[in-house]
Design a protein around this motif. Structure first.
Motif, short mmCIF file in Angstrom:
data_model
loop_
_atom_site.label_atom_id
_atom_site.label_comp_id
_atom_site.label_asym_id
_atom_site.label_seq_id
_atom_site.Cartn_x
_atom_site.Cartn_y
_atom_site.Cartn_z
N LEU A 46 4.67 4.32 -2.33
CA LEU A 46 6.01 3.81 -2.06
C LEU A 46 6.88 4.86 -1.36
CD1 LEU A 46 6.97 1.83 -5.28
CD2 LEU A 46 6.89 0.93 -2.98
N GLY A 58 12.34 1.97 -1.00
CA GLY A 58 11.15 2.52 -1.64
C GLY A 58 11.47 3.63 -2.61
N SER B 176 3.64 -2.20 -3.14
CA SER B 176 3.90 -1.08 -2.23
C SER B 176 3.35 -1.40 -0.84
CB SER B 176 3.31 0.22 -2.80
OG SER B 176 1.96 0.34 -2.48
#
Lengths: 100, 483
Positions: A46, A58, B176
């Motif tokens: 991330l 993120g 992610s």
């Protein structure tokens, strides 16, 4: 020069080690450590995306993850202590009262 | 700036009400002594009741810069969660005394689990979704381990925890990649990126596969179901009821909002994956359920089979399929909690009442209870005139409409196989004589069980007889998803 792929490969390696640890290790404490590896691999991925995309979401997500992972470990260890008190073992194979 | 962030407390009003009640219960638990603690359960139940109209009147589709979508879809799910938690709270008050685990934490942890589910149902952003998911999951790990002096309870909780945390990790890894693909964690932004870009992007494929795997764990789909029978059997029975209804409905809410809503353009690409999951889950759940002797384990496998059938409605990405999912989850909440209430009434600390053969001769000793249990089994099996039948009918009709003939056929086969183990319970209750009728003696707090059982039975039958009323509600609820 470090590129996005370097970070992603690192995070993939950590993730794979974590999943392999959860699935193959017999000691629950090692399993909990492997779970932490998985969460940290996600944080690396991330943060890397966040840096290369110039987006802050993120980074914020990473902070959330770290907090939630801490809570998760607290609950996990508490359950582990309960199990150890009852059964005097931390080996996964010996926890076989529930099956079918 | 406030305009841009769009902080709107009305959008999270149901959650705020429950947070208020959760803290009230927490403080009361500290202040009250001894017998006065009995009031905690009633305060919790009252809080859940108050939250139902608040959820109904909440309609703020875009707030918190698009992170929270409190629309009619989330309102429908919030009401299902509140009703399910209300019914399980009523049956847990006496059960917890019986299990010698009567501690005040139980009630506010239940409330926090419900708040987590509500956050999931209204989440329109992965950050928000993940926070809600973990709030729900952490609460459930604690609730499953609540009988800390029982080997099975703590062992089930440990298994649930390890696999649940692993699934959260897999889900996060998928998130992610989706973030890397779209540059945002917002569902709407990801949808925009997905409809503009190529569907063969590696990040997108990885992200979708990993998030599906993560949610498959929560819903207990076939290769990821391993935790569910153990956690169900180990947990206190009212917790099992809430776990099987609430966490499943919350995960399906997210599944629907993300896959049928945001990623609808990519349906042909993810459909194959969901198709295989659905078929495998239905067959596995019903086949393995046949060999179970423990009634809670049998219901665990039945719940796996039900998840497979509900997944068909997700696969059919149109209003018929999605509203079918909502309708199914509503019926499932009532019939499953009803069946679990009867079990909660009879199950004893020494394991009596947990096996199917313990229900021998229930019909001659307690005819009404046997009748209601039979009604719930008939509904779970999907026989008219109960809600279980109409729910299956809507889902299968939507599958046939969208030409998923083979999948509809597999669903019918799985229903027929699962009829065997539902009928086994009815057979034991009506056709055999009891060896030991002491199991069927009522406990002092039986009145509350009767209330819950009657509410569930009436709802199960009403939803089956007047499906159009509830179907209209479900159709209204899915409107914001399928614009």
């Amino acid at each position: 020069m470090l590129t996005l792929s370097h970070y992603l490969i690192l995070s993939l390696l950590l993730f794979s080690i974590g999943v392999a640890g959860v699935l193959t290790r017999r000691n629950i404490i090692v399993v909990l450590m492997s779970l932490e590896l998985i969460f940290n691999s996600v944080n690396i991925s991330l943060a890397a995306f966040s840096y290369y995309l110039h987006s802050l979401t993120g980074m914020v997500f990473v902070v959330f993850n770290i907090t939630i992972a801490a809570a998760e470990v607290a609950v996990g260890l508490a359950i582990l202590v309960c199990v150890y008190r009852r059964r005097r073992t931390t080996n996964v194979d010996e926890l076989d009262e529930l099956k079918g | 700036m406030t305009n841009l962030l769009n902080i709107n407390y009305y959008a999270v009003a149901p959650e705020l009400v429950l947070i208020g009640f959760a803290f009230l219960v927490l403080i009361l638990d500290l202040l009250l002594k001894g017998r006065d603690k009995a009031v905690l359960g009633y305060v919790t139940a009252f809080g859940l009741l108050v939250s139902i109209p608040v959820s109904y009147f909440t309609n703020e589709p875009v707030s918190f810069s698009g992170m929270v979508a409190a629309d009619s879809f989330s309102a429908f799910f919030n009401i299902v969660f509140c009703v399910a938690a209300f019914l399980t709270t009523l049956i847990s008050m006496d059960y917890m005394k019986k299990a010698k685990a009567d501690r005040g934490e139980y009630y506010y942890i239940t409330l926090f689990a419900v708040i987590g589910m509500m956050l999931m149902a209204s989440a329109n952003d992965f950050v928000n979704l993940y926070a809600g998911l973990e709030l729900m999951a952490l609460s459930f790990y604690v609730l499953v381990a609540f009988k800390i002096n029982d080997n099975k309870s703590v062992e089930g909780a440990l298994k649930y925890f390890v696999l649940g945390a692993l699934s959260s990790g897999i889900l996060l890894y998928g998130i992610s990649f989706l973030y890397g693909y779209a540059g945002s964690t917002n569902f709407a932004e990801i949808a925009r990126a997905a409809s503009a870009g190529s569907s063969q992007n590696m990040f997108l494929i990885l992200g979708v596969c990993l998030t599906v795997a993560g949610f498959a764990f929560k819903v207990a789909l076939f290769p990821f179901h391993l935790w569910s029978p153990d956690a169900y059997e180990g947990a206190p029975t009212p917790v099992t009821a809430l776990l099987s209804v609430g966490s499943k409905a919350a995960a399906f809410a997210v599944f629907l909002r993300f896959f049928a809503g945001s990623l609808a353009v990519l349906q042909p690409h993810w459909a194959m994956l969901i198709w295989v999951f659905s078929a495998a889950t239905m067959l596995y759940g019903s086949v393995v359920g046949v060999s179970q002797k423990n009634i809670v384990r049998m219901l665990a496998y039945s719940s796996i089979a039900h998840a497979g059938i509900i997944l068909i409605g997700l696969l059919v990405t149109n209003d018929k399929g999605s509203s079918g999912v909502l309708y199914y989850l509503l019926v499932y909440a009532f019939m499953n909690i009803g069946a679990f209430s009867v079990i909660t009434l009879f199950v004893r600390n020494n394991g009596k009442g947990a096996n199917i053969c313990d229900y021998k001769g229930l019909a001659s000793k307690r005819p009404w209870l046997a009748f209601f249990m039979a009604l719930f089994m008939v509904s779970l099996a999907g026989i008219p005139p109960t809600g279980g039948f109409t729910a299956k009918f809507f889902i299968l009709a939507s599958a046939v409409n969208s030409r998923y003939y083979l999948l509809a056929g597999i669903a019918v086969v799985s229903t027929v196989i699962s009829l065997f183990f539902y009928a086994k319970v009815i057979f034991y209750m009506y056709m055999k004589e009891a060896d030991d009728a002491s199991v069927f003696t009522a406990s002092p707090g039986a009145a509350l069980y009767n209330v819950v059982i009657v509410i569930s039975a009436v709802a199960t039958v009403l939803i089956g007889i007047f499906p159009s009323v509830f179907m209209d509600m479900a159709v209204q609820a899915v409107k914001p998803l399928l614009m």
